[in-house]
Design a protein around this motif. Structure first.
Motif, PDB file in Angstrom:
ATOM      1  N   UNK A  97      -1.648 -52.731 -24.160  1.00  0.00           N
ATOM      2  CA  UNK A  97      -2.061 -53.858 -23.787  1.00  0.00           C
ATOM      3  C   UNK A  97      -0.790 -54.421 -24.561  1.00  0.00           C
ATOM      4  N   UNK A  98      -1.078 -54.281 -26.012  1.00  0.00           N
ATOM      5  CA  UNK A  98       0.125 -54.954 -26.522  1.00  0.00           C
ATOM      6  C   UNK A  98       1.601 -54.671 -26.918  1.00  0.00           C
ATOM      7  N   UNK A 136       3.955 -65.148 -15.101  1.00  0.00           N
ATOM      8  CA  UNK A 136       4.992 -64.402 -15.777  1.00  0.00           C
ATOM      9  C   UNK A 136       6.358 -64.156 -14.900  1.00  0.00           C
ATOM     10  N   UNK A 168       2.837 -56.330 -22.784  1.00  0.00           N
ATOM     11  CA  UNK A 168       3.344 -57.906 -23.481  1.00  0.00           C
ATOM     12  C   UNK A 168       4.162 -57.714 -23.705  1.00  0.00           C
ATOM     13  N   UNK A 169       5.041 -56.811 -24.669  1.00  0.00           N
ATOM     14  CA  UNK A 169       6.264 -57.370 -25.065  1.00  0.00           C
ATOM     15  C   UNK A 169       7.365 -57.116 -24.357  1.00  0.00           C
ATOM     16  N   UNK A 199       6.329 -57.680 -20.846  1.00  0.00           N
ATOM     17  CA  UNK A 199       6.031 -58.521 -19.646  1.00  0.00           C
ATOM     18  C   UNK A 199       6.712 -59.541 -20.450  1.00  0.00           C
ATOM     19  N   UNK A 200       6.930 -59.994 -21.539  1.00  0.00           N
ATOM     20  CA  UNK A 200       7.304 -60.953 -22.123  1.00  0.00           C
ATOM     21  C   UNK A 200       9.103 -60.796 -21.948  1.00  0.00           C
ATOM     22  N   UNK A 243       3.404 -62.791 -28.963  1.00  0.00           N
ATOM     23  CA  UNK A 243       3.420 -61.696 -28.651  1.00  0.00           C
ATOM     24  C   UNK A 243       4.727 -61.086 -30.402  1.00  0.00           C
ATOM     25  N   UNK A 265       7.589 -50.259 -28.586  1.00  0.00           N
ATOM     26  CA  UNK A 265       7.346 -51.497 -28.131  1.00  0.00           C
ATOM     27  C   UNK A 265       6.521 -52.212 -28.702  1.00  0.00           C
ATOM     28  N   UNK A 266       4.881 -51.709 -29.250  1.00  0.00           N
ATOM     29  CA  UNK A 266       4.057 -52.213 -30.306  1.00  0.00           C
ATOM     30  C   UNK A 266       4.684 -52.536 -31.657  1.00  0.00           C
ATOM     31  N   UNK A 267       5.048 -52.058 -32.099  1.00  0.00           N
ATOM     32  CA  UNK A 267       6.173 -52.295 -33.516  1.00  0.00           C
ATOM     33  C   UNK A 267       7.305 -52.630 -33.775  1.00  0.00           C
ATOM     34  N   UNK A 268       8.102 -52.846 -32.939  1.00  0.00           N
ATOM     35  CA  UNK A 268       9.440 -53.570 -33.345  1.00  0.00           C
ATOM     36  C   UNK A 268       9.572 -54.623 -31.901  1.00  0.00           C
ATOM     37  N   UNK A 269       8.643 -54.545 -30.417  1.00  0.00           N
ATOM     38  CA  UNK A 269       8.692 -55.229 -29.328  1.00  0.00           C
ATOM     39  C   UNK A 269      10.221 -54.484 -28.752  1.00  0.00           C
TER      40      UNK A 269
END
Lengths: 206, 206
Positions: A108-109, B175, A112-113, A115-116, B116, A28-32
């Motif tokens: 969190x990063x 959100x 956040x991916x 959530x968005x 993001x 998630x942090x690296x690729x979304x």
């Protein structure tokens, strides 16, 4: 005879689950969200795709477990450090420092991916919205413990919630650049404010 | 002879630019960064792809212009409302209310998609990071005006920055679900805290 054999199997299963969750957070942090598929996670975890799907049927299930796990880890880390907090005057500054740095890391990063992504994806939103509430409540409870305040006093709940919302805003500000220096000054000033405001509203032990 | 003809052409050009920016904001909010291509934006804006690329060479250029525009619109809206703020006691509550509701709409949602995405995309980060700083400074300046405080007094800068970081955290909390009721209580309590803290650090006119 089956009990001694079952134990390591359960343990293996738990290890696999944990590796999948760790890999999901990394992905998630690296690729979304768009790049985070069960296949990619399984490969990174060194687990077959079938085994991954045995644990988590869909990627929604997997990332939900990951967010839940992230929330638990954070709360445990905070609780573990709560014992080291000074009892007197400086407790608020120390706990504000911990709370306002809570959302500045890779966890969190990753969240956040999600959530968005959930804001434009109904099925993801359906699983994340109740989870967000649950994880948020846990964070709130541990924040009360750290600050050593009682939220039955009017105004305390809002100040503690505001502190956690501020922490998430600071997490956002730390996303593209290292915002540590600015954040440290806000921590200092916010602790000063709470040192005045919390005792006024709650009679905190100082 | 060319001057009277040039005027409407410039106007047309400005209108096209504006339509592309509006379409980009809509696309980001609905489709996220991965779905926001120049072709999709141009189609939504009712502009040919060639015309879109005449205005914005890349989608990075286009979304950068959109974020800059969003920031300017927000600041203008705040300034326009600043004149209506009461001069006395209730100024802080009214301006905290405006500030803490600043990031709860579609503009923040669009910007969040970009932020993001930029965290896993170097070329996007390279254009957004300086822009984030610029837009953030503008928001800070208008927050000082609204609150009617002077940041040369020690502590004021951090409290105003913290208020904007809190606002972004509240935007995040809004959100996936409508967080308005909870937010209203935080606004009320935050205003109380600032009413005590800001005069202490800055001698605000009340």
């Amino acid at each position: 005879m089956s009990t001694p054999a079952r134990q390591p199997r359960q343990e293996r299963s738990r290890t696999t689950r944990r590796r999948l969750i760790d890999a999901a957070v990394e992905c998630l942090g690296e690729l979304g969200w768009s790049g985070t598929t069960v296949a990619v996670i399984a490969q990174r975890a060194g687990v077959s795709r079938g085994a991954a799907q045995h644990h988590f049927r869909t990627r929604e299930d997997l990332v939900t477990a990951a967010v839940e796990y992230l929330g638990e880890v954070q709360v445990e880390q905070l609780r573990a450090r709560a014992g080291d907090l000074p009892p007197g005057e400086s407790r608020i500054e120390a706990s504000v420092d911990m709370l306002l740095n809570l959302y500045t890391g890779p966890m969190f990063r990753a969240a956040l991916h999600l959530w968005v992504a959930a804001s434009t994806d109904e099925s993801l939103r359906a699983v994340l919205a109740p989870l967000e509430a649950r994880v948020g409540r846990e964070a709130h409870r541990v924040a009360l413990e750290l600050l050593g305040v009682d939220e039955t006093h009017p105004g305390v709940r809002e100040l503690v919630q505001g502190t956690l919302d501020l922490a998430r805003g600071l997490g956002l500000a730390n996303l593209l650049t290292d915002d540590g220096r600015r954040r440290a000054k806000i921590v200092h000033q916010w602790a000063k404010v709470l040192s005045v405001s919390l005792p006024q509203v709650s009679g905190v032990t100082r």
